[in-house]
Structures are given as structure tokens and as C-alpha cells.
Write a protein that holds these residues in place. Structure first.
Motif, short mmCIF file in Angstrom:
data_model
loop_
_atom_site.label_atom_id
_atom_site.label_comp_id
_atom_site.label_asym_id
_atom_site.label_seq_id
_atom_site.Cartn_x
_atom_site.Cartn_y
_atom_site.Cartn_z
N ALA A 172 5.19 -17.40 2.32
CA ALA A 172 5.42 -18.64 2.21
C ALA A 172 4.64 -19.72 2.60
N ALA A 173 3.56 -19.29 3.05
CA ALA A 173 2.60 -20.34 3.70
C ALA A 173 1.83 -21.05 2.40
N ASP A 174 1.02 -21.98 2.63
CA ASP A 174 0.18 -22.59 1.63
C ASP A 174 -0.81 -21.53 1.33
N TYR A 175 -1.05 -21.65 -0.12
CA TYR A 175 -1.91 -20.61 -0.59
C TYR A 175 -3.45 -20.65 0.20
N SER A 176 -3.98 -21.88 0.29
CA SER A 176 -5.26 -21.95 1.06
C SER A 176 -5.31 -21.44 2.53
N ASP A 177 -3.93 -21.55 2.92
CA ASP A 177 -3.72 -20.99 4.66
C ASP A 177 -3.90 -19.54 4.37
N ALA A 182 -6.41 -14.58 5.48
CA ALA A 182 -6.98 -12.97 5.16
C ALA A 182 -8.37 -12.99 5.54
N ARG A 183 -9.18 -14.15 5.32
CA ARG A 183 -10.59 -13.87 6.03
C ARG A 183 -10.60 -13.60 7.36
N ARG A 205 -1.57 -11.23 -3.66
CA ARG A 205 -2.57 -10.69 -4.13
C ARG A 205 -3.81 -11.39 -4.67
N TRP A 206 -3.41 -12.66 -5.18
CA TRP A 206 -4.63 -13.69 -5.34
C TRP A 206 -5.36 -14.16 -4.16
N ALA A 207 -4.67 -14.41 -3.27
CA ALA A 207 -5.40 -14.87 -1.77
C ALA A 207 -6.18 -13.79 -1.38
N LEU A 208 -5.80 -12.48 -1.22
CA LEU A 208 -6.41 -11.47 -0.61
C LEU A 208 -7.49 -11.19 -1.65
N ALA A 209 -7.66 -10.98 -2.52
CA ALA A 209 -8.45 -11.05 -3.83
C ALA A 209 -9.72 -12.01 -3.50
N GLU A 210 -9.42 -13.20 -3.32
CA GLU A 210 -10.12 -14.42 -3.28
C GLU A 210 -11.02 -14.23 -1.93
N ALA A 211 -10.24 -13.68 -0.95
CA ALA A 211 -10.90 -13.44 0.35
C ALA A 211 -11.76 -12.37 0.53
N ARG A 212 -11.90 -11.52 -0.69
CA ARG A 212 -12.36 -10.30 -0.73
C ARG A 212 -12.03 -9.22 0.16
N ARG A 213 -10.62 -9.18 0.50
CA ARG A 213 -9.99 -7.93 1.01
C ARG A 213 -9.55 -7.00 0.20
N THR A 214 -10.25 -5.56 0.33
CA THR A 214 -9.81 -4.82 -0.37
C THR A 214 -9.15 -3.57 0.30
N VAL A 386 -6.25 -12.35 -13.47
CA VAL A 386 -6.99 -13.20 -12.34
C VAL A 386 -7.32 -12.52 -11.18
N GLU A 387 -6.44 -11.79 -10.77
CA GLU A 387 -6.56 -10.98 -9.38
C GLU A 387 -7.98 -10.13 -9.59
N ALA A 388 -8.06 -9.40 -10.65
CA ALA A 388 -9.40 -8.78 -10.85
C ALA A 388 -10.44 -9.48 -10.78
N ALA A 389 -10.48 -10.73 -11.48
CA ALA A 389 -11.75 -11.31 -11.67
C ALA A 389 -12.00 -11.99 -10.03
N LEU A 390 -10.99 -12.43 -9.28
CA LEU A 390 -11.14 -12.80 -8.03
C LEU A 390 -11.67 -11.85 -7.30
N ARG A 391 -11.31 -10.47 -7.33
CA ARG A 391 -11.96 -9.33 -6.56
C ARG A 391 -13.44 -9.33 -6.74
N HIS A 392 -13.83 -9.18 -8.05
CA HIS A 392 -15.23 -9.02 -8.49
C HIS A 392 -16.20 -10.15 -8.03
N GLY A 393 -15.52 -11.46 -8.00
CA GLY A 393 -16.23 -12.48 -7.40
C GLY A 393 -16.65 -13.47 -8.62
N LEU A 394 -16.72 -14.90 -8.32
CA LEU A 394 -17.11 -15.86 -9.44
C LEU A 394 -18.16 -16.62 -9.01
#
Length: 819
Positions: A172-177, A182-183, A205-214, A386-394
Motif C-alpha cells: 500500500a506504500a507509494d510506488y517510489s517508496d 527494495a533497493r 512486481r514492477w517495483a522489484l523489477a525496477e530495483a533489479r531484484r531477481t 512492462v515488468e520484463a522490460a524493467l528487469r532487463h533495464g532501460l
């Protein structure tokens, strides 16, 4: 009770004590755990293959009881029976192993102390070991994440990863938080709570992928499964319940089967399935004894018997115990690789995917996802790409912009804003690329309701695109359309109309008169003209929209029906009720034919038809439409849904007009209860329902209750809307009218005066409603003996005649009162 005898090997001590030569006939095992049952039976069954597991001790005392070694687990409710019959049980000559949990022992201390006191030979159940479920969590360090589906997690985490810290984060936290936490968790485990549906699951799952947590991610008790994550749980059945389930499925030794399975919920279900498909009980038992983890042997057997296939195992769509048993099977790993390859091939070939397939693939892939795929897949699949793209990195701002666009389309403006801001911070020398990022950020601001900032961004985009693009470029007309929307939402309709007209001119030159985008802009023009009260021009615009949609989409398309609906609403505003009915009838015919008679859009059109018939005073037919609408809505919504309460309000209003106040009161009361449940006890809509309830009470002649309810409505409207709101004035007016009927003029006159002051300030002195209150105030003054009242009545009647005409029923009633 005597102290228990701790033992390094509690199993060896039990085996020794129960040996025929050891002399111990009864052994109490204290602090017994369900997970240790399987280990115990593995130690006892080779020596005592006739071991029976019971939860009903009364069976032991039956004459035909033939077993010589019994594992008995008392129920907390067995205490009185044990204190009465315990001597016979202990003197039966059986070797008896009493399996007693700490919780049950605490209960029996008070209900059967005599029985417990007689149990001299005791063993303390050994310490918790790293069982197969905890081992699975340890193995899941390599997995995208763990989908924890139930049971006590704390002890398992301690066993599985004693040297790791668990960091908790709320979905329920803000996405950026969530991204930041996660980082910050680094190589520690991250536990995620409060996932109450697909929206929050996707965000996490988006947030974890953006933080590159696998890996090392743990979702706890989510309400939805997470495809591609490892399903794990430790829900265990009570032995008595598990035994009953297996007995009903045909097992001869249900207690033994349940115990050897460790009472795992999934294992009991799988045993029941196996028995029902005809697998012999001995075969099921042997399969569980074949491996240290009974789930492996049982799952191999079920797979061979066709209870499930390899693909659901690879997809994690089987019970957690089966997945735990087979995830590392070579057949499953091969299936995983094959499925992943197939899904990517289908993606690139633009073939349709199921959302669960895409989610499963996105969970662990590290392959690059072409951003153009996000533009051409369905929205439910886009979320996982979107999750897959985030995991690979932009790498570029344009890639972040594409993701922001996707998030905005998926209804998550907060995340879209986060990614659009990243896109705008990325360095670029391409002014058009930056304009695209600003345009996306503007669309997000519009979605969030920040129309002023959206307007500013669209103006900046327009300036760049006018300088860089051809005069009729689609991107230019799209920018003008977006600018018009932002202006319209600020109430700046003339400026909005100007922007829409420019966009329309460009689209007609570049796309032609009958292109779908042209219809979209024409719709915006029609809505804006309606706001400006240019109703005939608005109708003309929607009629053009209708022609385009009928030519491009067909006369039976839902969008065509929506245009008929909009035209009907315009006719209502023009008080052309017959034309409105015709338009709504056309809408209803299409909607029922294409979407079905029970679709929400069908209900919406029935409501519109009922409203027009209500205005035409065709009350019986209006009621029929409202009743049909309500039947649809009650089938698809909860009783407190906004559309349900709106339909009930309309029914109540119609029933009042039909002279059926008792039924009207019921409808208004149901609406009131629904609004309270949805909005709380002090919302403005609750006040509106109180006003309606009071009106129905008054029509029944229950003036005292009606007056009290109107007072509540006034107080609530004062609190929620303000003391000077026009709705407060309407409730004051109605309250004063009832006080007049009770001849309480001293109370009524100041209330009328207050209602009149509010209406004059909000509606104006020449408004019809203001004149009506002025007239009623004058009548109350006259009837109370104040000679000034007659003059107020005459002035108000003259105003009503000027506004409505001398033949209007309200004017006629006013003149009758004067005479």
C-alpha cells in the motif's frame, strides 16, 4: 506431572520404550508437532506395520479392536471422557503412544488431570528440524520470489535463513517508496504484505523489477496468486479432520495415511484425489515412504496416474506441495525452457497471449522486450511486458516514456508519473523526443486531476511540435485535443472549443471526414458545445459522429450505441422528450443485442429512459424501466453500490408520484442504508437520502417523524456541504412547509427566510425556486396574521408568471392560493 525426559534422539527413545522387551505400555509424547508425525511413523512402521493412528479413543475399548500399537492424538474436548475411562484405556494391555500438543495439553490439565497424572513415561518431542517446506524456502533464493499462501511463516524463516534479515514492505506504500525499500534490502529477504488484488501485485512486481531484484522476495498471504513465483505454504489439517476426509474417500487406514503425509493440507487433498481415481491405498502409502519428503513420492505417483500433467507443474499452477516436490525434476525444467521459448516466439509473432502466461514469463526472463510490443498487445498482457522490460533495464528516456504511457493506460497514474519524470530527466538532444515525454507527463497530470499543469505541459509540447512537424501532423492534432480536454476540465469552454476545432480541421485535412479519430474530436466538440448551452450545434456534432461510427464500426457497435445515448441526453436538455426517448430506444436496442440484456450499459440506458418518462409524468412506465434496471444491478453489484442506490432513489421518486408512499419509503430506506454502508453516516449523499425519506414520511401523513428526519438532513447538509449551500436551502424549505402544516408559524417563518436568503445568493432573485420559497414564506406570514405576507405572495406570483407563463400549473396554484 513428572518432568519429561529430554533426549538427543527422541525417536530412538520412543522406539526403545515401545519395544516389547522394554516393558513400557504407554508413552506420552509432549509438545508434539504435526510436522513431526511423518518422521515418527517412518521410525515405527518398519517395526510395527500394524500400527494404527486414532483420534477417537473410544474405539480402543470396543471388543473387536485388533491392533496392538496405537498412536492416539487426543482432542481438546476429550478431557471428560479420558478422566472417566482413562483407567480402562491404560489397562487395556495395548502399547499406546499418546501424541499431545502443547495447546491440547493445556486444556486437558484442567479437564482430565487424573488421566495425565497417570502417564509416567514421557518423551519431549525433538526440536524443530529443517523440513521440506523450510528447505523449499531456502532453495527459493534462486527463484524470482516466493508466493507464501498460508500458515505460520516466522518459524520457517528462522529455520530456512537464520543468518538473513527480513525487511518488510507494504504494497500500500507509494510506488517510489517500494522501489527504494527494495533497493535498500540488498541481499536480504524482502517480505511484502497487503497485496489485496491484481493492481497491487502488479505494482509490487514492477517495483522489484525496477530495483533489479531477481530473488529473495516473499509475498505473504496475497489474495491473488503471482504467476512465475514459487508457491509455498504450510497449512496443516487437524488429524481428526484429515482422517475423516480420507475415510470418506475410502481409506481403510485413514489415520496412518494422514500422519505419514505430515498433515499437509495439499497432501491430504492429493491423497483424496488419488483414492477417488482408484489408486490403491497401499500404493499411496508406499509412494510416500519412498522419499524423505512424502510429497515427492506421492507427486511422482499422481503424475504417472494422470492426476495432473507436467505443464501446470512448470507454470506453478499445482498445489505447493506438488510444486515443491517436482520443481527440480528434469522433465519440469525442460518444460519450463520450452514454455519460455514458445511464449517469446508468440510474442514476437504478435500472437495473442493469456495474461497468466505473460506474467509467468515476465517473472524470470532477462531477455530484452522490444518496446513496440507494448503498443500492440492487450492491456492485461502489457502489464507483464512492462515488468520484463524493467528487469532487463532501460537505457533511454524514450523507453521510460513508453513504459509511462503503458502505466497510464493501465490506470496507474502514480507509477506513470514516476516513469515519465525519469524520462524527462534523461539527457537528450532530440527536441521531439523530449516533447513526447512532456506529452506523456501531461496525460498523467490530466489523469491525476492536475489540469493546470497538464495545460502548461501541452502548450510547451504544442510549441515544439508546431516548429518541428508538418502543419497537419497527427501528433499536432493530438496535442490540441489534449489541450482542449485540459481547458474543458477547468471550465474554460470557449478556449477548449477553439483547440478542438483546430484539431478537427487538421484531422479532416490529413485523415478525411470519416476517420475514427475525427469522430473522437467531434464528440469532444459536441460535449463542449453542450456545456456552452449551444445545444443544437452539439446535436449536429453528435449526428456527424453517429454517421462516422455507423460507417466505420457498424450500426450495431457499442460505441454507436453510446453516441445515441449522448444524443438522447442532449434532447433531454432541450426538453425534446419524444426525440430523447427515440434516441435512448435506439441505444437500448443495440446494447441489448450486442452486450446482452443484463449488461451494466443496458441498465444505464434503462435508467435514462425512466428519467425521461418521469419528466413526461408517465410514471407507471418509468417505474417499469427502473425496476428492470434494479434487477440487473442487483445481480452484478453489491447492495451498497452507487448505481444500485441511484436506481432505488429513482424508484422511490416514481412511487411517490404514483401515490404509493409506503413503497417509496422502503426504496428510499434501502438506498439510505446502502449509502451509509458505502460512504459512512455523515456524507452529503446520505443527507440527500434522509431528505427523500422525510418526504415519503410526510406523504404518508407521519409529519412528526418527517420533521425530525428533515432536521437531520438539514444538519448533515450544513456539515457536509455548508450552511449556505442550495441543497441545504431545499431541505430548509421542506422542513418549513411541514411546520406550517402543523401551524407552527413562529418556527416555520425564520426557516423560510433562511432558505430564501440562500436561494437568492446562489440561484438569483428571479429564479423559479427562489420565487416559490418567497411565495411560501408570504403565505406563512399571511396565515400567521402578518399583513405583509400578502404582498410577498403577489410579488412572487408575478415572478412565477413571468418565468413560467400564466397557464403553468404552479402559477395557477399560486393564484388560487391568493384568491
Amino acid at each position: 506431572m513428572p518432568d519429561s525426559v529430554p533426549s538427543v534422539s527422541w525417536l530412538a527413545r520412543i522406539v526403545h520404550l515401545l519395544d516389547e522387551t522394554a516393558g513400557a505400555r504407554t508413552v506420552l509424547v509432549r509438545h508434539a508437532r504435526p510436522s513431526a508425525l511423518s518422521t515418527l511413523l517412518r521410525a515405527l512402521l518398519p517395526r510395527d506395520p500394524d500400527l494404527v493412528v486414532l483420534t477417537d479413543a473410544s474405539r480402543i475399548l470396543l471388543p473387536d479392536f485388533k491392533y496392538r500399537l496405537v498412536l492416539y492424538q487426543p482432542d481438546p474436548h476429550d478431557g471428560p471422557w479420558l478422566d472417566t475411562h482413562g483407567d480402562r484405556l491404560l489397562g487395556s494391555g495395548l502399547r499406546l503412544l499418546i501424541w499431545l500438543s502443547s495447546e491440547t495439553e493445556a486444556v486437558l490439565q484442567g479437564t482430565s488431570p487424573k488421566f495425565l497424572g497417570a502417564l509416567k513415561t514421557q518423551v519431549l518431542c525433538g526440536p524443530e528440524a529443517l523440513g521440506p517446506i523450510a528447505a523449499m524456502i531456502r532453495e527459493a533464493r534462486r527463484a524470482p520470489g516466493v508466493d507464501w499462501r498460508g500458515g505460520s511463516i516466522d518459524n520457517l524463516l528462522r529455520l530456512a535463513m537464520p543468518n538473513h534479515t527480513l525487511h518488510w514492505v507494504s504494497a500500500a506504500a507509494d510506488y517510489s517508496d517500494i522501489v527504494g525499500m527494495a533497493r535498500d534490502a540488498g541481499r536480504n529477504w524482502l517480505g511484502i504484505i497487503n497485496i489485496d488484488g491484481p493492481f497491487r501485485l502488479r505494482r509490487v512486481r514492477w517495483a522489484l523489477a525496477e530495483a533489479r531484484r531477481t530473488a529473495r522476495n516473499l509475498i505473504v498471504d496475497s489474495r491473488v496468486p503471482s504467476p512465475g513465483w514459487w508457491p509455498v505454504q504450510e497449512r496443516r489439517r487437524v488429524l481428526r479432520e484429515a482422517t475423516s476426509m480420507l475415510a470418506q474417500a475410502g481409506a481403510r487406514y485413514p489415520g496412518r495415511l494422514a500422519a505419514i503425509s505430515g498433515l499437509e493440507d495439499d497432501m491430504i487433498s492429493l491423497l483424496v484425489k488419488g483414492l477417488k481415481t482408484g489408486i490403491p491405498e497401499d500404493t499411496l502409502m508406499d509412494a510416500m515412504l519412498l522419499h524423505r519428503d512424502p510429497a515427492r513420492g506421492l507427486s511422482d505417483l499422481a503424475l504417472h496416474a494422470g492426476v495432473f500433467s507436467i505443464v501446470p507443474v512448470a507454470r506453478g499452477q499445482v498445489d505447493p506441495a506438488v510444486f515443491r516436490a517436482l520443481w527440480n525434476d528434469p522433465r519440469v525444467r525442460a518444460s519450463v525452457a520450452s514454455l519460455a521459448s514458445s511464449i517469446r516466439r508468440r510474442l514476437l509473432a504478435n500472437e495473442e497471449l493469456e495474461p497468466d502466461e505473460a506474467a509467468w514469463w515476465a517473472a524470470s526472463t532477462d531477455e530484452r522486450v522490444p518496446t513496440e510490443l507494448l503498443e500492440r498487445t492487450t492491456t492485461s498482457v502489457q502489464a507483464w511486458l512492462v515488468e520484463a522490460a524493467l528487469r532487463h533495464g532501460l537505457d533511454t528516456g524514450e523507453e521510460w516514456r513508453v513504459l509511462a504511457d503503458a502505466a497510464n493506460r493501465l490506470g496507474d497514474p502514480q507509477v506513470a508519473a514516476h516513469w515519465a519524470d525519469i524520462a524527462l530527466k534523461m539527457p537528450t538532444t532530440d527536441s521531439l523526443a523530449r516533447a513526447r515525454a512532456m506529452y506523456t507527463r501531461g496525460r498523467v497530470c490530466y489523469r491525476e486531476g492536475d489540469f493546470t499543469r497538464a495545460e502548461s505541459l501541452f502548450l510547451s509540447v504544442l510549441k515544439v511540435r508546431e516548429a518541428e512537424l508538418e502543419p497537419d501532423a497527427p501528433a499536432l492534432s493530438a496535442t490540441l485535443h489534449a489541450l482542449g480536454q485540459s481547458l474543458s476540465r477547468q471550465g474554460r469552454y470557449p478556449e477548449a472549443l477553439k483547440a478542438f476545432m483546430r484539431a478537427l480541421s487538421m484531422e479532416r485535412r490529413s485523415l478525411g471526414e470519416s476517420y475514427p479519430d475525427t469522430a473522437i474530436t467531434l464528440e469532444a466538440i459536441g460535449r463542449t458545445m453542450a456545456k456552452l448551452n449551444r445545444l443544437h450545434e452539439a446535436c449536429s456534432a453528435f449526428e456527424q459522429v453517429l454517421r462516422i461510427k455507423e460507417n466505420t464500426l457498424g450500426p450495431d457497435h457499442p460505441s454507436t450505441a453510446a453516441t445515441w445515448h449522448a444524443i438522447g441526453q442532449l434532447f433531454v436538455k432541450q426538453q425534446e422528450f419524444d426525440s430523447a426517448l427515440n434516441a435512448f430506444d435506439r441505444d437500448l436496442a443495440i446494447t441489448q443485442r450486442v452486450l446482452g440484456p443484463d449488461h451494466p450499459s443496458t441498465a444505464s440506458t434503462l435508467h435514462a429512459l425512466g428519467r425521461v418518462l418521469l419528466l413526461q409524468k408517465r410514471y407507471a412506465k418509468a417505474l417499469d424501466y427502473f425496476q428492470r434496471e434494479l434487477a440487473i444491478l442487483e445481480h452484478i453489484h453489491e447492495p451498497d453500490h452507487a448505481e444500485v442506490t441511484m436506481a432505488l432513489d429513482a424508484m422511490g421518486e416514481t412511487l411517490l408520484q404514483l401515490g404509493r408512499p409506503l413503497e417509496a419509503l422502503d426504496a428510499f430506506q434501502f438506498a439510505l442504508n446502502g449509502k451509509k454502508q458505502r460512504l459512512g453516516d455523515t456524507h452529503s449523499e446520505v443527507a440527500a437520502s434522509l431528505h427523500s425519506v422525510a418526504g415519503a414520511m410526510a406523504r404518508q401523513g407521519d409529519l412528526d417523524h418527517a420533521i425530525g428526519t428533515y432536521r437531520k438532513a438539514v444538519a448533515m447538509r450544513e456539515t457536509t456541504l455548508g450552511p449556505d449551500h442550495v441543497s441545504t436551502a431545499f431541505s430548509l424549505h421542506a422542513l418549513a412547509q411541514l411546520l406550517v402544516r402543523k401551524r407552527k408559524y413562529v418556527d416555520a417563518i425564520p426557516i423560510f427566510e433562511r432558505a430564501l436568503a440562500i436561494k437568492e445568493a446562489t440561484l438569483g432573485k428571479t429564479d423559479i425556486e427562489t420565487a416559490i420559497t418567497e411565495f411560501e414564506l408570504g403565505r406563512a406570514m399571511r396565515d400567521s396574521g402578518d399583513p405583509r405576507g400578502l404582498g410577498r405572495m403577489e410579488a412572487a406570483a408575478a415572478m412565477l408568471e413571468r418565468r413560467l407563463g400564466h397557464q403553468h400549473p404552479t402559477v395557477a396554484a399560486a393564484h388560487k392560493a391568493l384568491s
